[in-house]
Every structure is written in structure tokens, then in C-alpha cells.
Design a protein around this motif. Structure first.
Motif, PDB file in Angstrom:
ATOM      1  N   SER A  70       5.070   6.620   1.572  1.00 50.67           N
ATOM      2  CA  SER A  70       5.238   5.426   2.393  1.00 50.67           C
ATOM      3  C   SER A  70       4.717   4.210   1.653  1.00 50.67           C
ATOM      4  CB  SER A  70       4.490   5.585   3.720  1.00 50.67           C
ATOM      5  OG  SER A  70       5.072   6.610   4.504  1.00 50.67           O
ATOM      6  N   CYS A  71       5.378   3.090   1.867  1.00 43.82           N
ATOM      7  CA  CYS A  71       4.961   1.810   1.301  1.00 43.82           C
ATOM      8  C   CYS A  71       4.865   0.822   2.451  1.00 43.82           C
ATOM      9  CB  CYS A  71       5.975   1.334   0.270  1.00 43.82           C
ATOM     10  SG  CYS A  71       5.584  -0.255  -0.487  1.00 43.82           S
ATOM     11  N   GLU A  72       3.650   0.376   2.709  1.00 42.85           N
ATOM     12  CA  GLU A  72       3.414  -0.524   3.827  1.00 42.85           C
ATOM     13  C   GLU A  72       3.057  -1.902   3.299  1.00 42.85           C
ATOM     14  OE1 GLU A  72       0.498   0.913   6.516  1.00 42.85           O
ATOM     15  OE2 GLU A  72       1.014  -0.518   8.082  1.00 42.85           O
ATOM     16  N   ASN A 100       6.941  -1.849   9.664  1.00 46.32           N
ATOM     17  CA  ASN A 100       6.992  -2.658   8.449  1.00 46.32           C
ATOM     18  C   ASN A 100       6.677  -1.823   7.210  1.00 46.32           C
ATOM     19  OD1 ASN A 100       7.504  -5.224   7.282  1.00 46.32           O
ATOM     20  ND2 ASN A 100       5.309  -5.514   6.968  1.00 46.32           N
ATOM     21  N   LEU A 101       7.345  -0.692   7.105  1.00 44.96           N
ATOM     22  CA  LEU A 101       7.121   0.145   5.938  1.00 44.96           C
ATOM     23  C   LEU A 101       8.423   0.771   5.454  1.00 44.96           C
ATOM     24  CD1 LEU A 101       7.141   3.387   6.822  1.00 44.96           C
ATOM     25  CD2 LEU A 101       4.903   2.826   7.706  1.00 44.96           C
ATOM     26  N   VAL A 102       8.379   1.218   4.220  1.00 46.54           N
ATOM     27  CA  VAL A 102       9.517   1.883   3.589  1.00 46.54           C
ATOM     28  C   VAL A 102       9.093   3.290   3.203  1.00 46.54           C
ATOM     29  CG1 VAL A 102      11.010   1.903   1.556  1.00 46.54           C
ATOM     30  CG2 VAL A 102      10.595  -0.239   2.771  1.00 46.54           C
ATOM     31  N   ASN A 103       9.862   4.261   3.612  1.00 43.45           N
ATOM     32  CA  ASN A 103       9.582   5.653   3.287  1.00 43.45           C
ATOM     33  C   ASN A 103      10.474   6.149   2.163  1.00 43.45           C
ATOM     34  OD1 ASN A 103       7.587   6.097   5.223  1.00 43.45           O
ATOM     35  ND2 ASN A 103       9.081   6.601   6.793  1.00 43.45           N
ATOM     36  N   LEU A 104       9.938   7.052   1.383  1.00 42.39           N
ATOM     37  CA  LEU A 104      10.720   7.764   0.385  1.00 42.39           C
ATOM     38  C   LEU A 104      10.555   9.247   0.670  1.00 42.39           C
ATOM     39  CD1 LEU A 104      12.489   7.548  -2.190  1.00 42.39           C
ATOM     40  CD2 LEU A 104      10.397   7.947  -3.508  1.00 42.39           C
ATOM     41  N   GLN A 105      11.571   9.836   1.277  1.00 39.60           N
ATOM     42  CA  GLN A 105      11.551  11.264   1.561  1.00 39.60           C
ATOM     43  C   GLN A 105      12.044  12.005   0.338  1.00 39.60           C
ATOM     44  OE1 GLN A 105      10.503  12.937   4.378  1.00 39.60           O
ATOM     45  NE2 GLN A 105      10.856  14.810   3.195  1.00 39.60           N
ATOM     46  N   MET A 106      11.212  12.881  -0.182  1.00 41.91           N
ATOM     47  CA  MET A 106      11.539  13.608  -1.409  1.00 41.91           C
ATOM     48  C   MET A 106      11.658  15.086  -1.092  1.00 41.91           C
ATOM     49  SD  MET A 106       9.044  11.617  -4.109  1.00 41.91           S
ATOM     50  CE  MET A 106       7.562  12.341  -3.460  1.00 41.91           C
ATOM     51  N   ASN A 107      12.857  15.608  -1.198  1.00 39.57           N
ATOM     52  CA  ASN A 107      13.126  17.021  -0.945  1.00 39.57           C
ATOM     53  C   ASN A 107      13.478  17.741  -2.244  1.00 39.57           C
ATOM     54  OD1 ASN A 107      12.811  16.509   1.833  1.00 39.57           O
ATOM     55  ND2 ASN A 107      14.994  16.091   2.080  1.00 39.57           N
ATOM     56  N   ARG A 161      18.638  14.264  -3.293  1.00 41.40           N
ATOM     57  CA  ARG A 161      17.356  14.920  -2.991  1.00 41.40           C
ATOM     58  C   ARG A 161      16.369  13.961  -2.332  1.00 41.40           C
ATOM     59  NH1 ARG A 161      14.154  16.600  -7.023  1.00 41.40           N
ATOM     60  NH2 ARG A 161      14.885  15.047  -8.523  1.00 41.40           N
ATOM     61  N   PHE A 162      16.404  12.706  -2.726  1.00 40.39           N
ATOM     62  CA  PHE A 162      15.487  11.702  -2.193  1.00 40.39           C
ATOM     63  C   PHE A 162      16.252  10.771  -1.258  1.00 40.39           C
ATOM     64  CE2 PHE A 162      12.213  11.545  -5.926  1.00 40.39           C
ATOM     65  CZ  PHE A 162      12.115  12.924  -5.897  1.00 40.39           C
ATOM     66  N   THR A 163      15.555  10.294  -0.233  1.00 34.37           N
ATOM     67  CA  THR A 163      16.130   9.332   0.701  1.00 34.37           C
ATOM     68  C   THR A 163      15.134   8.210   0.951  1.00 34.37           C
ATOM     69  OG1 THR A 163      17.410  11.077   1.809  1.00 34.37           O
ATOM     70  CG2 THR A 163      17.152   8.986   2.972  1.00 34.37           C
ATOM     71  N   ILE A 164      15.575   6.990   0.735  1.00 32.14           N
ATOM     72  CA  ILE A 164      14.725   5.825   1.029  1.00 32.14           C
ATOM     73  C   ILE A 164      15.182   5.233   2.348  1.00 32.14           C
ATOM     74  CG2 ILE A 164      16.205   4.205  -0.258  1.00 32.14           C
ATOM     75  CD1 ILE A 164      13.605   2.770  -1.130  1.00 32.14           C
ATOM     76  N   SER A 165      14.217   4.836   3.169  1.00 29.70           N
ATOM     77  CA  SER A 165      14.558   4.288   4.477  1.00 29.70           C
ATOM     78  C   SER A 165      13.511   3.269   4.894  1.00 29.70           C
ATOM     79  CB  SER A 165      14.651   5.417   5.507  1.00 29.70           C
ATOM     80  OG  SER A 165      13.413   6.078   5.648  1.00 29.70           O
ATOM     81  N   ARG A 166      13.864   2.456   5.847  1.00 31.47           N
ATOM     82  CA  ARG A 166      12.942   1.438   6.364  1.00 31.47           C
ATOM     83  C   ARG A 166      12.551   1.794   7.788  1.00 31.47           C
ATOM     84  NH1 ARG A 166      17.618  -3.240   7.261  1.00 31.47           N
ATOM     85  NH2 ARG A 166      18.949  -1.876   8.501  1.00 31.47           N
ATOM     86  N   GLN A 208       0.850  -1.187   0.000  1.00 31.13           N
ATOM     87  CA  GLN A 208       0.000   0.000   0.000  1.00 31.13           C
ATOM     88  C   GLN A 208       0.877   1.224   0.000  1.00 31.13           C
ATOM     89  OE1 GLN A 208      -3.514   0.091   0.097  1.00 31.13           O
ATOM     90  NE2 GLN A 208      -3.363   2.307  -0.160  1.00 31.13           N
ATOM     91  N   ALA A 209       0.794   2.002  -1.080  1.00 29.98           N
ATOM     92  CA  ALA A 209       1.559   3.231  -1.171  1.00 29.98           C
ATOM     93  C   ALA A 209       0.675   4.415  -0.801  1.00 29.98           C
ATOM     94  CB  ALA A 209       2.105   3.410  -2.581  1.00 29.98           C
ATOM     95  N   SER A 210       1.282   5.391  -0.141  1.00 26.51           N
ATOM     96  CA  SER A 210       0.528   6.580   0.257  1.00 26.51           C
ATOM     97  C   SER A 210       1.461   7.776   0.341  1.00 26.51           C
ATOM     98  CB  SER A 210      -0.141   6.349   1.618  1.00 26.51           C
ATOM     99  OG  SER A 210       0.845   6.104   2.611  1.00 26.51           O
TER     100      SER A 210
END
Length: 125
Positions: free
Chosen positions: A20-22, A76-83, A66-71, A4-6
Motif C-alpha cells: 500500500s502507498c498512502e 487516499n491510497l494505492v494498492n499493489l496486489q502481487m500474486n 500477476r500484479f494489480t494496481i488499484s486506488r 508511505q509505503a507498507s
């Protein structure tokens, strides 16, 4: 595993968003999770990826710095921070996951077994 992406939305150039990807159904343990984006008429493009075990990360040159992916293990989700978003970042962003991806395939959509629905990111100039 169901994904589930949001977090998408409409922002101005220079703003930030966090996607976020859960996962439901099972944990991300042992998986590689990737974010891809697509605009009409264009092929799906790799944005970033992360190996859940070990945390190795991978980025497209266009988003590096500019972007950072993290867990987030506890959730139990993965974030993509987009600056520092740019109008050219406008796309539908989707997350994907797979258990067995060799390093050379991390950027290939065909390497991923599970896909979530997309979330629209629109960056106005």
C-alpha cells in the motif's frame, strides 16, 4: 505530498502480498502513482502505475497478469496486489507520485517528483 509505503515481507514462491502507498498532506487527485523496485547493483525498475483521475493502469511486462494496481479513494491510497510471486520479484519496492506525467514517461523514475521510503519484498524458492 508525503508517501508511505507498507506491506512488504518474506513469502514463499507462489504466495501473495499486497503493498500500500498512502499519501499525507494532500490527496492523490490529479496524480499519477507508480510502484518501482530495485535490487542491489541494479537500476530502479518500473513495476506498475495508475492515473488517479480516470484509473488508467500500466504494467511492466514481467508482472502483467500477476500484479494489480488499484486506488482506494476513501483512504487516499494505492494498492499493489502481487500474486504468484517469484524469487525474481525480490526487491525493495517504492511508490512515487507526480502531477504531470505524460504517457510516454509513466515508466521513467525521473518523471516522478515524490517518493516514499521502500519496503522490502523477499520471495523464497
Amino acid at each position: 505530498v508525503q508517501l508511505q509505503a507498507s506491506g512488504g515481507g518474506l513469502v514463499q514462491a507462489g504466495d501473495s502480498l499486497r503493498l500500500s502507498c498512502e499519501a499525507s498532506g494532500r490527496t492523490f487527485s490529479g496524480y499519477t502513482v507508480g510502484w518501482f523496485r530495485q535490487t542491489p547493483g541494479k537500476e530502479r525498475e518500473f513495476v506498475a502505475g495508475i492515473k488517479w483521475s480516470g484509473g488508467s493502469t500500466y504494467y511492466a511486462d514481467s508482472v502483467k497478469g500477476r500484479f494489480t494496481i488499484s486506488r482506494v479513494s476513501a483512504k487516499n491510497l494505492v494498492n499493489l496486489q502481487m500474486n504468484s510471486l517469484r524469487p525474481e520479484d525480490t526487491a525493495v519496492y517504492s511508490c512515487a507520485a507526480s502531477r504531470t506525467i505524460i504517457l510516454s514517461s509513466v515508466r521513467m523514475p525521473s518523471a516522478y517528483s515524490y517518493w516514499g521510503q521502500g519496503t522490502q519484498v523477499t520471495v523464497s524458492s
